[in-house]
Structure formats: structure tokens, C-alpha cells
Design an enzyme around this catalytic site. Structure first.
Site, PDB file in Angstrom:
ATOM      1  N   GLU A  40      -2.387  -1.911  -3.267  1.00 50.92           N
ATOM      2  CA  GLU A  40      -3.696  -0.816  -2.926  1.00 50.92           C
ATOM      3  C   GLU A  40      -3.229   0.297  -2.916  1.00 50.92           C
ATOM      4  O   GLU A  40      -2.039   0.658  -2.233  1.00 50.92           O
ATOM      5  CB  GLU A  40      -3.703  -1.186  -1.868  1.00 50.92           C
ATOM      6  CG  GLU A  40      -4.859  -2.865  -0.743  1.00 50.92           C
ATOM      7  CD  GLU A  40      -4.433  -2.936   0.737  1.00 50.92           C
ATOM      8  OE1 GLU A  40      -4.856  -4.336   1.215  1.00 50.92           O
ATOM      9  OE2 GLU A  40      -4.013  -2.013   1.211  1.00 50.92           O
ATOM     10  N   HIS A  46      -7.730  -5.924   7.750  1.00 49.99           N
ATOM     11  CA  HIS A  46      -7.465  -5.044   8.535  1.00 49.99           C
ATOM     12  C   HIS A  46      -7.934  -5.891   9.366  1.00 49.99           C
ATOM     13  O   HIS A  46      -9.077  -6.265  10.060  1.00 49.99           O
ATOM     14  CB  HIS A  46      -8.737  -3.378   8.174  1.00 49.99           C
ATOM     15  CG  HIS A  46      -7.922  -2.630   8.450  1.00 49.99           C
ATOM     16  ND1 HIS A  46      -7.348  -1.468   8.156  1.00 49.99           N
ATOM     17  CD2 HIS A  46      -8.024  -2.141  10.387  1.00 49.99           C
ATOM     18  CE1 HIS A  46      -6.740  -1.273   8.437  1.00 49.99           C
ATOM     19  NE2 HIS A  46      -6.979  -0.903  10.267  1.00 49.99           N
ATOM     20  N   ASP A  47      -7.447  -5.450  10.235  1.00 44.81           N
ATOM     21  CA  ASP A  47      -7.361  -6.135  11.493  1.00 44.81           C
ATOM     22  C   ASP A  47      -7.551  -7.649  12.441  1.00 44.81           C
ATOM     23  O   ASP A  47      -7.783  -8.423  13.097  1.00 44.81           O
ATOM     24  CB  ASP A  47      -8.469  -5.644  12.615  1.00 44.81           C
ATOM     25  CG  ASP A  47      -7.094  -4.067  13.312  1.00 44.81           C
ATOM     26  OD1 ASP A  47      -6.548  -3.504  11.882  1.00 44.81           O
ATOM     27  OD2 ASP A  47      -8.124  -3.062  13.422  1.00 44.81           O
ATOM     28  N   HIS A  73       0.786  -0.892  -0.358  1.00 43.47           N
ATOM     29  CA  HIS A  73      -0.081  -0.086  -0.092  1.00 43.47           C
ATOM     30  C   HIS A  73       0.655   1.035  -0.244  1.00 43.47           C
ATOM     31  O   HIS A  73       0.980   1.948   1.212  1.00 43.47           O
ATOM     32  CB  HIS A  73      -1.000   0.481   1.248  1.00 43.47           C
ATOM     33  CG  HIS A  73      -1.754   0.963   1.161  1.00 43.47           C
ATOM     34  ND1 HIS A  73      -3.645   0.768   2.109  1.00 43.47           N
ATOM     35  CD2 HIS A  73      -1.879   2.339   0.686  1.00 43.47           C
ATOM     36  CE1 HIS A  73      -3.837   1.941   1.905  1.00 43.47           C
ATOM     37  NE2 HIS A  73      -3.175   2.764   0.632  1.00 43.47           N
TER      38      HIS A  73
END
Length: 238
Positions: free
Chosen positions: A70, A190-191, A43
Site C-alpha cells: 500500500e 481500516h479498523d 505500507h
């Protein structure tokens, strides 16, 4: 089967904190694939505080699996992705100085913008994925703008999971079901971690890909990169 794409941004963050080439981002990408990862995610951000544009160009020739890039779809980002010929572009609605992604696209409000971006990427033969919250309107909008996939933003799931796993996963199941009905592929990220990944995959077994960086790299400090990747792969096996 769900594929594991390892986000190596945190490797670059550690390198940049000291300067030089240690740890080596290219070596990390090569070893993640060697140890079983089925994709590499980066990213790059405008301030290059972790992955740099040079990293992206350096890594590309060594990708033997899948390269997922990303970022916010600025003209510079689109040029980078098309120059590289990434396998997948994941579009996120980040501000330039944002610490980390923290919300998905309003695919209705930004319909025209996303149609244009996705058209440019598809013309270059690049699969597109749109970062969305577990919201049915956002999923419908992703289909309407021509995306190939959605990436479900899973931070809310990860936050609620220790308190009530079934409640945490419910909106994600609904969004994934709708995406499937609309012929959208489904990614998630994410997480996600060793604590919550298996439950997610058990409940939504048709997720195409999970992109995991922060927790995986943190786990690798204790377990080693090879062992960590193997443990994450075990979580996503049917």
C-alpha cells in the site's frame, strides 16, 4: 471466499521504537503465513517510521501467499512495487507525514493521474486496487481509471457499528454492489476487528480480501499471533 491479508506495519513500529531487530518483521511475515494468513500487507511511508524499503525487499523472497503493498503512488513507490513485483498495489491518497489513511481517492478529480499510475503498474503485471470511500461516484471513477479492484475504507463503518450496525453497513453494501456490476474486485480495510468483521462479511460475502493490521496485532498481544489469526479466519468463513 474472502482472504485475510495481515498488515505487519505495527510489528515494525514496535521494532523501530527500540531499534535492532526485535520483534523481527521477516519472522512475523513468515509466521503469519504459517498460521493461515492468505496474504501479507505492508505500507511503507516516506519517513520509514514503520516498514522500511529494506523490509520490503527482505520480505519478498519469503512470501508464499500474496504480497500487497500500500502507499501513495509516487515515482519512488511505483519503482519499489515494480522492482519487488508485488502481487497487488493498493493506492492510497496519503500525505507524506500522515499518521494513518483517513479517506479515499476522489477518483473523478484525480482521473488523469490515476490512469497514468495504473497504466504503469499494469504494464508491469501488477494488480491495482484503489482506496475509496463508500461513495458511488468514487466507485464509478475507479472503474473508469482502469483499476482492478477497490478497497473500501471501513473506518466509518467501524465507528458507527456499535451504535447501529445496519446503518453503518448500508453505504458499503451499495458501493460493493455497484463495484460488482462494474466488474471490480472488492477489498476492505481500516479498523476492522473481531467485533465488526463477521457482520461485514455476512452482509457483503463477495469481498475478495480484507487487510487488517492494527486490531489484529493488538489482539495478538493477548491471544497470541497464531490464535488471533485463526479467530479472524473464523470471522470470514462462509
Amino acid at each position: 471466499m474472502t482472504r485475510l491479508s495481515v498488515n505487519i506495519n505495527k510489528i515494525a513500529t514496535l521494532r523501530n521504537s527500540r531499534g535492532g531487530k526485535i520483534p523481527n518483521v521477516l519472522d512475523a511475515a513468515i509466521n503469519c503465513q504459517k498460521f493461515g494468513a492468505e496474504g501479507i500487507t505492508v505500507h511503507p511511508r516516506p519517513d520509514e517510521r514503520h516498514i522500511t524499503r529494506k523490509d520490503v525487499y527482505d520480505i519478498k523472497p519469503h512470501i508464499t501467499t500474496e504480497f500487497n503493498i500500500e502507499g501513495y503512488p509516487s515515482d519512488d513507490f511505483i519503482k519499489l512495487v515494480t522492482d519487488i513485483q508485488a502481487d497487488q498495489a493498493t493506492l492510497v491518497p496519503d500525505e507524506p507525514g500522515q499518521l494513518t489513511s483517513d479517506h479515499g481517492w476522489n477518483t473523478v478529480k484525480h482521473h488523469d493521474f490515476l490512469v497514468d499510475v495504473i497504466g504503469r503498474l499494469k504494464a508491469a503485471g501488477i494488480r491495482t486496487s484503489i482506496f475509496v470511500d463508500p461513495d458511488l461516484h468514487a466507485v464509478e471513477g475507479a472503474a473508469k481509471v482502469g483499476a482492478d479492484r477497490i478497497e473500501l475504507y471501513t473506518e466509518p463503518y467501524a465507528t458507527m457499528y456499535p451504535l447501529d450496525p445496519d446503518k453503518a453497513i448500508a453505504p458499503f453494501i451499495d458501493s460493493a454492489k455497484l463495484a460488482r456490476q462494474l466488474n471490480l474486485g472488492i477489498n476492505a480495510g481500516h479498523d476492522l476487528s473481531l467485533k465488526n468483521l463477521k457482520f461485514l462479511i455476512d452482509k457483503i460475502p463477495y469481498i475478495d480480501e480484507v487487510s487488517i493490521g492494527h486490531a489484529l496485532i493488538a489482539d495478538a498481544l493477548y491471544l497470541g499471533l497464531k490464535n488471533t489469526i485463526h479467530e479472524y479466519l473464523e470471522c470470514i468463513q462462509p
